[in-house]
Write an enzyme that holds these catalytic residues in place. Structure first.
Site, PDB file in Angstrom:
ATOM      1  N   LYS B  25       0.825  -1.205   0.000  1.00 33.44           N
ATOM      2  CA  LYS B  25       0.000   0.000   0.000  1.00 33.44           C
ATOM      3  C   LYS B  25       0.857   1.252   0.000  1.00 33.44           C
ATOM      4  O   LYS B  25       0.657   2.158  -0.826  1.00 33.44           O
ATOM      5  CB  LYS B  25      -0.900  -0.023   1.244  1.00 33.44           C
ATOM      6  CG  LYS B  25      -1.949   1.062   1.300  1.00 33.44           C
ATOM      7  CD  LYS B  25      -2.644   1.028   2.668  1.00 33.44           C
ATOM      8  CE  LYS B  25      -3.962   1.772   2.622  1.00 33.44           C
ATOM      9  NZ  LYS B  25      -5.037   0.945   2.048  1.00 33.44           N
ATOM     10  N   ARG B  95      -3.377   2.920   8.730  1.00 25.47           N
ATOM     11  CA  ARG B  95      -3.700   1.635   8.087  1.00 25.47           C
ATOM     12  C   ARG B  95      -2.452   0.766   7.992  1.00 25.47           C
ATOM     13  O   ARG B  95      -1.347   1.276   7.823  1.00 25.47           O
ATOM     14  CB  ARG B  95      -4.225   1.853   6.669  1.00 25.47           C
ATOM     15  CG  ARG B  95      -5.609   2.443   6.572  1.00 25.47           C
ATOM     16  CD  ARG B  95      -6.092   2.411   5.127  1.00 25.47           C
ATOM     17  NE  ARG B  95      -7.494   2.786   5.011  1.00 25.47           N
ATOM     18  CZ  ARG B  95      -7.931   4.010   4.789  1.00 25.47           C
ATOM     19  NH1 ARG B  95      -7.081   5.011   4.661  1.00 25.47           N
ATOM     20  NH2 ARG B  95      -9.237   4.247   4.697  1.00 25.47           N
ATOM     21  N   GLY B 104      -8.223  -7.255   5.321  1.00 33.90           N
ATOM     22  CA  GLY B 104      -9.031  -7.379   6.534  1.00 33.90           C
ATOM     23  C   GLY B 104      -8.352  -8.079   7.676  1.00 33.90           C
ATOM     24  O   GLY B 104      -8.963  -8.295   8.720  1.00 33.90           O
ATOM     25  N   MET B 106      -5.534  -7.139   9.252  1.00 35.94           N
ATOM     26  CA  MET B 106      -4.897  -6.278  10.238  1.00 35.94           C
ATOM     27  C   MET B 106      -5.797  -5.067  10.523  1.00 35.94           C
ATOM     28  O   MET B 106      -6.869  -4.938   9.967  1.00 35.94           O
ATOM     29  CB  MET B 106      -3.508  -5.892   9.761  1.00 35.94           C
ATOM     30  CG  MET B 106      -2.560  -7.086   9.855  1.00 35.94           C
ATOM     31  SD  MET B 106      -0.884  -6.680   9.398  1.00 35.94           S
ATOM     32  CE  MET B 106      -1.043  -6.396   7.660  1.00 35.94           C
ATOM     33  N   ARG B 362      -3.365  -1.413  -6.279  1.00 34.02           N
ATOM     34  CA  ARG B 362      -2.561  -2.642  -6.119  1.00 34.02           C
ATOM     35  C   ARG B 362      -2.949  -3.585  -7.230  1.00 34.02           C
ATOM     36  O   ARG B 362      -4.008  -3.424  -7.853  1.00 34.02           O
ATOM     37  CB  ARG B 362      -2.819  -3.279  -4.756  1.00 34.02           C
ATOM     38  CG  ARG B 362      -4.265  -3.648  -4.552  1.00 34.02           C
ATOM     39  CD  ARG B 362      -4.512  -4.204  -3.142  1.00 34.02           C
ATOM     40  NE  ARG B 362      -5.947  -4.392  -2.947  1.00 34.02           N
ATOM     41  CZ  ARG B 362      -6.505  -4.735  -1.790  1.00 34.02           C
ATOM     42  NH1 ARG B 362      -5.759  -4.884  -0.719  1.00 34.02           N
ATOM     43  NH2 ARG B 362      -7.797  -4.901  -1.698  1.00 34.02           N
ATOM     44  N   HIS B 480     -15.780  -9.221   1.720  1.00 30.65           N
ATOM     45  CA  HIS B 480     -14.782 -10.151   2.255  1.00 30.65           C
ATOM     46  C   HIS B 480     -14.960 -11.548   1.691  1.00 30.65           C
ATOM     47  O   HIS B 480     -14.014 -12.186   1.214  1.00 30.65           O
ATOM     48  CB  HIS B 480     -14.880 -10.183   3.787  1.00 30.65           C
ATOM     49  CG  HIS B 480     -13.918 -11.133   4.430  1.00 30.65           C
ATOM     50  ND1 HIS B 480     -14.296 -12.396   4.828  1.00 30.65           N
ATOM     51  CD2 HIS B 480     -12.591 -11.021   4.696  1.00 30.65           C
ATOM     52  CE1 HIS B 480     -13.245 -13.009   5.336  1.00 30.65           C
ATOM     53  NE2 HIS B 480     -12.197 -12.197   5.279  1.00 30.65           N
ATOM     54  N   ARG B 588      -2.494 -48.060 -11.097  1.00 28.40           N
ATOM     55  CA  ARG B 588      -2.547 -48.994  -9.967  1.00 28.40           C
ATOM     56  C   ARG B 588      -3.389 -50.196 -10.382  1.00 28.40           C
ATOM     57  O   ARG B 588      -4.406 -50.025 -11.052  1.00 28.40           O
ATOM     58  CB  ARG B 588      -3.196 -48.338  -8.753  1.00 28.40           C
ATOM     59  CG  ARG B 588      -2.443 -47.158  -8.190  1.00 28.40           C
ATOM     60  CD  ARG B 588      -3.226 -46.548  -7.036  1.00 28.40           C
ATOM     61  NE  ARG B 588      -2.580 -45.350  -6.531  1.00 28.40           N
ATOM     62  CZ  ARG B 588      -2.818 -44.118  -6.992  1.00 28.40           C
ATOM     63  NH1 ARG B 588      -3.693 -43.928  -7.964  1.00 28.40           N
ATOM     64  NH2 ARG B 588      -2.192 -43.088  -6.477  1.00 28.40           N
ATOM     65  N   SER B 790      10.418 -44.251 -10.868  1.00 33.71           N
ATOM     66  CA  SER B 790       9.325 -43.324 -10.608  1.00 33.71           C
ATOM     67  C   SER B 790       9.281 -43.093  -9.106  1.00 33.71           C
ATOM     68  O   SER B 790       9.123 -44.039  -8.333  1.00 33.71           O
ATOM     69  CB  SER B 790       8.008 -43.913 -11.102  1.00 33.71           C
ATOM     70  OG  SER B 790       6.959 -43.015 -10.818  1.00 33.71           O
ATOM     71  N   GLY B 792       7.888 -42.509  -5.758  1.00 33.03           N
ATOM     72  CA  GLY B 792       6.618 -42.593  -5.051  1.00 33.03           C
ATOM     73  C   GLY B 792       6.764 -41.754  -3.805  1.00 33.03           C
ATOM     74  O   GLY B 792       7.093 -42.237  -2.731  1.00 33.03           O
ATOM     75  N   THR B 793       6.533 -40.459  -3.971  1.00 33.44           N
ATOM     76  CA  THR B 793       6.874 -39.553  -2.868  1.00 33.44           C
ATOM     77  C   THR B 793       5.877 -39.611  -1.725  1.00 33.44           C
ATOM     78  O   THR B 793       6.178 -39.100  -0.646  1.00 33.44           O
ATOM     79  CB  THR B 793       7.028 -38.105  -3.384  1.00 33.44           C
ATOM     80  OG1 THR B 793       5.911 -37.800  -4.221  1.00 33.44           O
ATOM     81  CG2 THR B 793       8.301 -37.974  -4.178  1.00 33.44           C
ATOM     82  N   ASN B 794       4.720 -40.218  -1.914  1.00 37.28           N
ATOM     83  CA  ASN B 794       3.835 -40.400  -0.754  1.00 37.28           C
ATOM     84  C   ASN B 794       4.505 -41.306   0.266  1.00 37.28           C
ATOM     85  O   ASN B 794       4.673 -40.949   1.424  1.00 37.28           O
ATOM     86  CB  ASN B 794       2.506 -41.044  -1.162  1.00 37.28           C
ATOM     87  CG  ASN B 794       1.688 -40.181  -2.087  1.00 37.28           C
ATOM     88  OD1 ASN B 794       2.024 -39.032  -2.321  1.00 37.28           O
ATOM     89  ND2 ASN B 794       0.620 -40.735  -2.622  1.00 37.28           N
ATOM     90  N   ASP B 795       4.868 -42.513  -0.190  1.00 36.12           N
ATOM     91  CA  ASP B 795       5.498 -43.453   0.736  1.00 36.12           C
ATOM     92  C   ASP B 795       6.876 -42.966   1.157  1.00 36.12           C
ATOM     93  O   ASP B 795       7.289 -43.161   2.301  1.00 36.12           O
ATOM     94  CB  ASP B 795       5.612 -44.834   0.081  1.00 36.12           C
ATOM     95  CG  ASP B 795       4.350 -45.643   0.319  1.00 36.12           C
ATOM     96  OD1 ASP B 795       3.332 -45.040   0.704  1.00 36.12           O
ATOM     97  OD2 ASP B 795       4.372 -46.868   0.124  1.00 36.12           O
ATOM     98  N   CYS B 857       5.355 -40.043  -9.263  1.00 38.16           N
ATOM     99  CA  CYS B 857       3.946 -40.403  -9.383  1.00 38.16           C
ATOM    100  C   CYS B 857       3.216 -40.267  -8.055  1.00 38.16           C
ATOM    101  O   CYS B 857       2.096 -40.703  -7.917  1.00 38.16           O
ATOM    102  CB  CYS B 857       3.796 -41.810  -9.956  1.00 38.16           C
ATOM    103  SG  CYS B 857       4.512 -43.086  -8.920  1.00 38.16           S
ATOM    104  N   TYR B 877       9.529 -36.458 -16.124  1.00 42.01           N
ATOM    105  CA  TYR B 877       8.092 -36.191 -16.109  1.00 42.01           C
ATOM    106  C   TYR B 877       7.552 -36.180 -14.689  1.00 42.01           C
ATOM    107  O   TYR B 877       8.193 -36.680 -13.770  1.00 42.01           O
ATOM    108  CB  TYR B 877       7.324 -37.222 -16.955  1.00 42.01           C
ATOM    109  CG  TYR B 877       7.315 -38.623 -16.381  1.00 42.01           C
ATOM    110  CD1 TYR B 877       6.353 -39.022 -15.454  1.00 42.01           C
ATOM    111  CD2 TYR B 877       8.273 -39.561 -16.757  1.00 42.01           C
ATOM    112  CE1 TYR B 877       6.347 -40.290 -14.924  1.00 42.01           C
ATOM    113  CE2 TYR B 877       8.272 -40.833 -16.240  1.00 42.01           C
ATOM    114  CZ  TYR B 877       7.312 -41.199 -15.317  1.00 42.01           C
ATOM    115  OH  TYR B 877       7.305 -42.452 -14.779  1.00 42.01           O
TER     116      TYR B 877
END
Lengths: 900, 900
Positions: B25, B95, B104, B106, B362, B480, B588, B790, B792-795, B857, B877
């Site tokens: 601002k 302000r 909104g 602050m 802005r 808002h 899967r 590949s 397996g970033t979850n596990d 994956c 990929y």
């Protein structure tokens, strides 16, 4: 390419240092020959040929035939006999011989060269038709079993193979003649038996027993090579960690006979006593017998000399008494061999019509106490130096000294059921089982078993491995059971003739009493005594053993790695200190929570509805914890004590049964359903990866505060009492430095508060366990705050492999069996994978904090191979259970020496 | 040190590029001033002062006072008024203004400088006592709430604070006078109210309302700084990923009034339409109002101009019609600002007695479709280049185009309950709830909710975040609710006046009908229509959007990372292909096993007593699996399809209830107890770390064989049909290369067998998932055999952190809230920790196989930040769910541009 190494008459192609090529047996036969010791001449086919045999689908290299024939010619020239000669036939034994000894795991064929053409001449030469036909039927039995049945691709059920059929024929024959013993059979009987054997072989296996000496020889050679990849050999190699690529050599050696008459004999001997380490020539021999009769334990042998007679065999004639000249020569070779090899030798010998032949020498297996005594004695005798003495004792052998023994007081009150030979020291108790398979099954069910066998064979190895102790009715101190048990340092009693074992009904009769499978026995393996029932066992106490003390002093002089212990109670801490522990590397606090006095407060804490309630429940535990830490810190005065904060998920502290839940509800004045709801909330699908470790302290900071306060109030009290204590506070399961700093803040604030309250200053450290891959990966971030690291390699192994230690039973045995893993990574650290994270943790940690103190407190801390890795990786200490402390001290010394 | 930056009368100390120091601002007020745009003069206190404020426990630096007074003198000189002057007082607004907009979140205080001394002069000057006392009571209300209550350390319950008390006084006063609206109150009334307010403040907060202008000013400044670390601001920063260290600036600016009479007004405007992207000046204004009246949504504002009138507001007077000259000036500033900033601007303005003042500019927030249209339009207009256009659209904004919509056919059959303003596009359905807390609680129970509010406030943010849609009774397109929903691309309807909400009874009355909490609504956020009940939703269909297509073409030209999809069914594969997927990265196979036709064979397989039985059960699945793969490979013709072998532990396939177990027993002709025993055996304590992944195929090779055969038979068939298919066989959960080679052998042997049987050649690849730390650590060993990786970033995240995704609910929210983790590592890849293993896997893998194909994956494959990491790390990929494919394509282009 040279495939065949000749030895004989003082000259040999090979040497003792050619074990990789010639196997241990072949290399030592060559060495003995060169030393001028009488060895029956022969030759060794190299381990390279074994490799070629497997590479070429069971075909031997073409050039082998000519090289073998050359060596046979040389042998014939020395012996003055000829292989296959009708008049004066030369006979051969064919034996395996790998780089490392694998007793009984591979095949042997004796008496090769006996055929319809050579038998008459051999009878004429020996003038002993009974001996010749007995030798022939032995050849037939061995050869049909070892060579022919296997070549036919038949996999008989246990005890139902060709050997069993032939033994039945022999039994039936003896019954028809009214004979009670093999000695009743004469030459004609054995000839008839041999003919029946050959008929049975033809009908059962579909081929003729070979009547050509070379057919017999090549069949035997191939059988030995094939047996390298037999089931038992593979299983043994896995246990002993011998690589499958090594292969075996084959030793073809002139037969000499210990069974040609009363001036013939055979025996085995150790240049020192392998059970005690005493510097006495020790051995056993049998008159008029072949070698396997001693090893197989089918007859109980005589002592070698007067000096080693025992109460049990003092009536037996020693070789020293029976053939003093031969004994004197043998004793001379003993000295020559031990001085030459600078180690205790295990030798085999045969006396043929009064002439002594040495058949084998090798470094002798020995139990732990013997290994220690020999190592220290030989150093004191000047035979070896200090470093060699240290390396002569395997760290795992110390375990034997640390074995429990039967409480002598209790032992005094009870008579032994029976006595046998003390083949493996220490005391053990367990439920008796009668087969190796049963032993395995019962052990898998979590039971402690003692394996009872008439005698053991290599087929029993898996059951022997899991048994707490081994007890046999037959066999001597060098029988299979004794040999194997000694190698493993297992409690073992052999040759207990009082045992009448009925495997079918799973009963044993001992002096009129009958015991069934599952009955409890207690064994004193040091005294060879067997007791019915369970006797109390005492902890091991190696302190009285001076050689042990000497060896450990040498080890401590050499090692650089410190050894701490994992202990939760003052008693354990004191015991470990006795074993040489230099501090506590892991004091778990959760065990302290299970005490009945405390568990109610723990459960109140878990069930608290608000932070205030929880805080008030937690603070009820403070006096208990403070007393715990007071005791442990006091027991370890002057040494560091690493205390780990509460680690397991909270549900582990909750009651298990409906009844207990109702009881708890009553005690707390709440409904059972409130408890069940909270327990439901606490349930986790994968508790190992759940709300535990520092995640508890982060969510419930009052737990961290209480535990810190307990540690520091105990420290303050001890400091005021003038004691010098070193608490090290360890935050578990940190994955990110922010978890660490969150907890560290509470610890340091509490320490400051206690110092202020008590108007005293004391020192302490704060650090963390590195037990998650992410902690190792971000060790630099963590080390900016943590003063020490302790690798929790149990959990680190679990997460690095993605193996739940509780659940791998479904596939890990299969993984090991199939060679997908070469060892259980929870027993010995996986250097390739998990080891990288440990190295990374060390390097990253020290990159930001040069003096970072680093240890390991997983169970790998007591494993020699893992200790070697820890030394190489630059750790400051390992921590292990109290009984492993001496093992770790020695392993740490080995690590230094092996690293040189 | 310069703490204060003045701006006014065409000259400014600051510039637009000083956002870090002056906040967005403040920097833009300076920039506008320098551009010659009329901005009320004032000054900005820097973000550095905010940092100092927190470092010094809430104390401001000493030198600040002098710098502020200097700037006030400059302001006074321009305005010809004096701060605190009884005759001609200058009033200030205070302000916040952070580096990034936090609408909104602050505090703001207006009318600072009104005191008992200045009020008379201000009345004399404005000749409007009603306006002055109204302004005064506004100051009192704001100040007591924002500054005084917080300074007093009082944390009132929602709606029970000082503001609520003051509002009650006002309400009571109005009732006592019989007034129905605020406009009924005259100057004396407001004066009386102000006195009552001050009495109430004194009694409630224990201190006097300050009557000194500087006290007011410093109170306001400190309140803004304090509000940076207020609960809502912290919560908002967490959601938006704004660092807490940034701090806020404070803007102190001359008050201009939009509420001095009928020729005064206030408004907000966007240089283009933020909801559609159309290049039309778009905004809202209110006559005789202060700024917060527009933003707060308490009055429904008028349209800015004729061009943007809608059916809903065509009767309202536009600013263009009402004050054409002012509108013309405003429209000029619009062009000036957009050309200057080269982006759509969001501006605030006030008209005081016919004079236009710009209060803010802005970069305007916009929804996804608008962002795309503006980016493409501006590129086509020559305002920006292609790369800028790509970067103008956040990848996550594409989600909005991919949002579901109500099935138009179904929508035709039903009348809308009511209509509101279309603040957030797309369709959504859910159960209605009336508070943000309820929304959160219901969502945590797994329910889909629509949050109904009179109007939303920053306190509601947590509930809005979890709701499927937001519906408000009041407020406009810049309220808002609209602003927040637009930022998140969430379905949202605002200003639906037909809603009569009764929060206490949790009911809403709409045109005579009553709905209760939990009733289902369906919203058409694009049309602003509300329906009762559940209407079917249609998948998103972005293809008709030409700007979208253009943008994606540009993105595809720029990106180097390929984008695949995770799909198990041909329909999903086809849909993903439509979204631009370049193959399947994860198919899967376990989902295929749950089909009722198949599950029986699966269970037979699990219950098989022997390998033969198991093989026969497994082979029953072959035709089904072959058809599955046929369909998927055909749908992806010409593109690679990575098929992962069976992964979950077998117990997941077993029946759950006793009834199902009995039924299965009946079908298989076995007893239920056999099934229960097997299920007992399958039970695991930590199934995530148990017998799953390739550990299944190693133990049960027939499963691997069947799945391989199904893939290759489908491949053979398609190849024969002339189709070009590329199967890639993926072995899951490999921890050691020996597991990989064990499985690879079966795959290759099966491929060879199928080729032989079918007399055909086809190509395929075999590779593995890297989803265990050990796999990454030993990636070089694995890559010697595997043709692709590949991640397996979850596990991998689970094991690296030691977090069970199913169990982290107990502590992860707390971890995020406490800042121990800055984000959920399952949503966005943990680059610091897990990322190291990914990098290591790539480097080690390519060190032995240069052309190793590498992808990801896990669900991170659709997360823009993770995609950026994948690009930097050199992956080939990413693979993600079909609906994330466009997001991933754009994110991959961003990764290239951000990397430059």
């Amino acid at each position: 390419m040279k495939h065949v190494y000749f030895f004989g008459n003082g000259k040999a192609d090979g040497r003792a240092d050619m074990k990789n090529l010639l196997g241990g047996k072949g290399a030592n036969l060559a060495e003995m020959t060169s030393l001028g010791i009488p060895v029956p001449p022969g030759f060794t086919i190299t381990t390279d040929v074994c490799t070629l045999y497997y590479e070429n689908n069971g075909h031997l290299p073409e050039e082998l035939d000519g090289q073998v024939r050359d060596s046979i010619l040389q042998t014939e020239a020395i012996m003055g006999t000829k292989f296959g000669d009708p008049e004066n036939p030369l006979l051969f034994s064919v034996r395996s011989g790998a780089r490392m000894s694998m007793p009984g795991m591979m095949e042997t064929v004796l008496n090769i060269g006996l055929t319809s053409k050579t038998i008459p001449g051999f009878i004429a030469k020996t003038n002993n038709p009974r001996f010749v036909y007995d030798s022939y039927r032995r050849l037939i039995m061995m050869y049909s079993d070892v060579v022919m049945e296997k070549a036919a691709g038949i996999e008989p059920k246990e005890g139902k193979g060709i050997r069993h059929r032939l033994e039945s024929i022999l039994k039936t024959f003896k019954e028809s003649k009214g004979y009670t013993s093999d000695v009743d059979l004469n030459g004609d009987d054995w000839k008839a038996i041999s003919d029946s054997f050959k008929d049975e072989i033809k009908s059962a296996l579909g081929s003729e027993f070979p009547d050509d000496p070379y057919d017999q020889l090549w069949g035997g050679v191939k059988a030995v090579f094939s047996s390298w990849n037999g089931k038992r050999a593979i299983s043994y190699r896995r246990i002993e960690g011998i690589p499958g690529e090594w292969g075996t050599a084959v030793n073809v050696q002139t037969m000499v006979f210990g069974n040609t008459g009363d001036d013939s004999a055979t025996g085995v001997a150790f240049t020192r006593n392998p059970a005690t380490g005493e510097n006495l020539f020790f051995g056993e021999w049998l008159q008029n017998a072949q070698g396997e009769d001693v090893v197989a334990g089918t007859r109980t042998p005589n002592p070698l000399n007067l000096a080693t007679k025992t109460d049990g065999n003092k009536e037996s004639l020693s070789l020293e008494e029976f053939l003093p000249d031969v004994y004197k020569a043998l004793d001379g070779y003993r000295t020559k061999l031990e001085n030459h090899y600078r180690d205790m030798q295990d030798v085999e010998f045969t006396i043929e019509e009064g002439r002594l032949w040495m058949l084998q020498t090798r470094s002798g297996k020995r139990n732990g106490p013997a290994a220690i005594k020999m190592a220290v004695d030989m150093k004191n005798e000047g035979l070896i130096n200090k470093e060699e003495a240290i390396l002569r004792v395997k760290p795992s052998q110390l375990d034997e000294l640390l074995h429990p023994m039967i409480d002598p007081a209790a032992e005094l009150t009870i008579d032994a059921l029976a006595k046998g030979l003390p083949a493996g020291p220490g005391g053990a108790k367990g439920q008796i089982v009668f087969t190796a398979d049963d032993a395995e099954a019962w052990a898998n069910d979590g039971k402690t078993v003692i394996l009872l066998r008439e005698e053991t064979s290599p087929e029993d190895v898996h059951g022997m491995h899991v048994a707490a102790a081994i007890l046999t009715a037959k066999g001597g101190m060098t029988s299979h059971a004794a040999l194997v048990a000694r190698g493993w340092g297992k409690c073992c009693i052999v040759g207990c003739a009082a045992l009448q074992i009925d495997v079918d009904s799973k009963e044993v009769h001992i002096n009129g009493q009958t015991f069934k499978e599952g009955d409890w026995f207690t064994l004193n393996g040091t005294a060879g005594k067997i007791y019915s029932g369970e006797l109390p066992l005492l902890d091991a106490n190696p302190e009285h053993n001076q050689e042990y003390a000497q060896l450990m002093t040498w080890a401590d002089e050499v090692r650089t790695l410190k050894v701490r212990t994992n202990a939760d109670r003052p008693e354990d801490a004191a015991q470990a200190r006795g074993f040489g522990a230099q501090g506590i590397g892991l004091c778990r606090t959760e065990h302290m929570f299970f005490d009945p006095e405390r568990i109610l407060a723990v459960r109140k804490m878990i069930l608290a509805g608000s932070q205030e309630e929880r805080r008030s429940a937690v603070m009820e535990l403070l006096p208990f914890q403070r007393d715990d830490f007071y005791g442990i810190l006091a027991a370890m005065e002057g040494l560091p004590v690493t205390v780990r904060f509460l680690d397991p998920p909270l549900h582990e502290f909750m009651p298990q049964t409906d009844e207990q839940i109702d009881e708890l509800a009553g005690e707390l004045g709440i409904t059972s359903s409130v408890i069940r709801t909270r327990m439901g909330n606490l349930h986790e699908f994968n508790p190992m990866l759940g709300h535990r470790g520092c995640r508890l302290g982060v969510a419930y900071p009052e737990i961290t505060e209480m535990q810190s306060r307990a540690i520091f109030e105990a420290t303050a009290k001890l400091t005021k009492e003038g004691k010098n204590v070193h608490p090290e506070v360890m935050i578990p399961l940190v994955g990110t430095f922010t978890e660490y700093t969150n907890q560290e803040k509470i610890v340091r604030a509490t320490a400051a508060a206690v110092m202020e309250e008590q108007s005293i200053e004391f020192e302490f450290m704060v650090g963390t366990m590195i037990e998650l891959p992410r902690a190792a990966l971000t060790a630099d971030q963590i080390a900016e705050h943590a003063e020490f690291f302790s690798f929790g390699t149990n959990d680190l192994t679990q997460t690095t492999y993605g193996f739940s230690r509780d659940d791998i039973g479904g596939f890990l045995p299969y993984y090991i069996a199939e060679g997908i893993l070469d060892h259980d990574p929870f027993e010995s650290l996986d250097v390739t994978g998990v080891g990288q994270l440990v190295k990374m943790g060390v390097e990253k940690g020290r990159s930001v904090r040069k003096n970072l103190k680093i240890g390991i407190c997983g169970e790998h801390g007591g494993d020699p191979a893992s200790i070697d890795f820890c030394h190489k990786t630059g750790l400051d200490y390992v921590s292990c259970s109290p009984f492993r402390v001496p093992v770790a001290r020695l392993a740490a010394a080995h690590a230094v020496l092996n690293d040189k």
